[in-house]
Design an enzyme around this catalytic site. Sequence first.
Site, mmCIF file in Angstrom:
data_model
loop_
_atom_site.group_PDB
_atom_site.id
_atom_site.type_symbol
_atom_site.label_atom_id
_atom_site.label_comp_id
_atom_site.label_asym_id
_atom_site.label_seq_id
_atom_site.Cartn_x
_atom_site.Cartn_y
_atom_site.Cartn_z
ATOM 1 N N ASP A 189 0.825 -1.210 0.000
ATOM 2 C CA ASP A 189 0.000 0.000 0.000
ATOM 3 C C ASP A 189 0.855 1.255 0.000
ATOM 4 O OD1 ASP A 189 -2.666 1.326 0.440
ATOM 5 O OD2 ASP A 189 -1.658 1.979 2.268
ATOM 6 N N GLU B 241 1.236 -0.459 -5.126
ATOM 7 C CA GLU B 241 0.281 0.612 -5.387
ATOM 8 C C GLU B 241 1.112 1.897 -5.436
ATOM 9 O OE1 GLU B 241 -3.447 3.126 -3.562
ATOM 10 O OE2 GLU B 241 -1.814 2.391 -2.321
#
EC number: 2.4.1.18
Length: 735
Positions: free
Chosen positions: A415, A468
């Site tokens: 993330d 990401e």
Amino acid sequence: MRKPADKAQVDAELQRVVELRHPEPHAVLGIHPDGDGVVIRTFRPDAVAIHVLPESGGRVAMTHRLGGVYEARINGKDQTFNYLLEVEYPGKRVFTLRDPYSFLPTLGEMDLYYAGEGRHERLWERMGAHLLHHHGVRGTSFAVWAPTAAGVSVVGDFNGWDGRLHSMRRMGSSGIWELFVPEVGEGTRYKFEIRPGQGGPNNVLKADPFAFRTEVPPATASVVHDLARYTWGDAAWLEQRAQRRDVHHQPWSVYEVHLGSWRRVVEDGDRPMTYRELAPALAEYIKFTGFTHIELLPVAEHPYGGSWGYQVGGYYAPTARFGHPDDLRFFIDHMHQEGIGVLVDWVPGHFPRDLHALGQFDGTALYEHADPRKGAQPDWGTLVFNFGRNEVRNFLIANALFWIEEYHVDGLRVDAVASMLYLDYSRKQGEWIPNRWGGRENEEAIHFLRELNETVHRKHPGVVVIAEESTAWPKVSAPVSEGGLGFDYKWNMGWMHDTLSYFSKDPIYRQYHHNQLTFGLLYAFSEQFMLPLSHDEVVHGKGSLYGRMPGDPWQKRANLRALFAWMWAHPGKKLVFMGGEFGQPTEWNHDKSLDWHLTHDPGHHGILQLVSDLNRIYRDMPALHDADGEPMGFQWLQPDSAAYNVFAFVRRARQPGRHVVCIANLSPTVRENYRVGFPFQGRYVELLNTDAEQYGGSNLGNMGQIHTEPTGWDGQPASATLTLPPLSVLWFTPG
């Protein structure tokens, strides 16, 4: 005969024990040679009487020495015998227990060395709480890193949460504190009581950073858990995964899931399903829809459910909201036995400020940077890991390996990588510190990410790591040996924003935004991309995918079907957040189940059936997946038909001759006798028509097949005139 210890010196040491600031209480507590015998000491400040019960028999009264410290001297040649302590408290309450200060350390020198170097790849096997037999006695060993603490105790159900009773010993200069507590077993709740060093704040209770299990939030205690208890049944899956050397040539179609809101149990207070309830239900659904993998929003324990798991409090513990840790293992095991891969979202960039968690762990900035210009994340109100510290990098890299080895996950989606790469991420001028070259790149984070990816790939071939990453940082998915970050895939955020922007526009205006669908092909092969339509695109007022589509309900469904078929034909692996696959009209709510009743509506069921067919064809046709990252896998036929809102291209397999022609008519107008070039003269079968009746369309098309003629068009040797249904995508392959 050993000379008896100096009384004044011992008293000084015992006073530090009483003040809970002795770095090695074992040095004076427990059993020690003394002259022609031994002296046994224990610290039990509320006791009224204590007796030593030697293993050989007998009962020796202990005398109070100072501040709750009791001792007994026993003469004899045997200076290493085992014994019990019989402790009496007010009210004639008597407990018989083994003395934790009579045991040698459970950590070895090599553990401490590799931990200090940041190279202990199985760190979780030594840190935290571990059930074991130590010198023939069953109990739990505890270990925690708190280098600047003046003292650390383990507290829990076994000692009435009294920090005076189980002070830990500091292991040399490592900063690790250790204690073996006999008779503490599975399911025991505990925390660490940290006593900060000189000038520090008051004592704090901290959850174990390496805890394998936690209480159900909002409770915050750690729980002793045996990792070795579960028996796996997915050996065949793991063996097959390890043989998959080049994941880029494989079909990857990922269904992103938030476990707490996928499907709730309405008849039982609208509670979330448990891991064990989810396993068969979700596996059956995934097999119907045809996705190759699921991706779970973070499953590591987190204090606040509204963070969806992205503010992690317990990095080594699955959230207890949905059951026991072994229940999550059952869930993943079941998925593997059903042929479904499992990815998990992993959050190494930042962590929350909750008092029980990692922040200011030993009274100082330990896991985070001390300077808020590097240690605070302004967007989320969280703290940023200090990637330059060996122990912190080790904590995180071992954590990645932990989820792969102990929970058999098939990949990690990392993330917020951009927030790690840039020192000035979300910061204004003067709010960040440049690197040594005066730049904005976070060299420590870059080193960490490269080490992470190299370690995972070295130890676990076939496991993927996905970034990401929302900027133009180069070579995110290139090998570290080539100057890259070493990820397997990068989420294509640019494609996501451009594509959703285009499809959200009324078709009458799409001709002016034609380049939003063509621009992505200019950089489509610069990385190994995954195309995400993720949870972030259906929250915070953005609306659902269905809700973004223009027009009346029929047009919304047609547009969404076209979006999915366009996406599945486009180079790049696929990811769709739950609910999108059947056109949920409302925005996602993490406290509410998906609108499953809509799957019985013909229009929404048609979208679901289309996604199932897309996944089936995608898996079966190498042209749609095996050259995703190679320019030879894609060729434009009609990139410039903006006036018609038409796009056409060819997807090619690495094997010569195998290809799929994709034609999109993204206007509501039927195009009759529309000519498109084809690579092959002869018969083509219609693989897919999003306007087909079974999907809820108007059933216009080309009767399931076409025959191309030797008329050159679009740079191809053959062509055909087609009927292009409204708001539709067609796929053809030689047949």
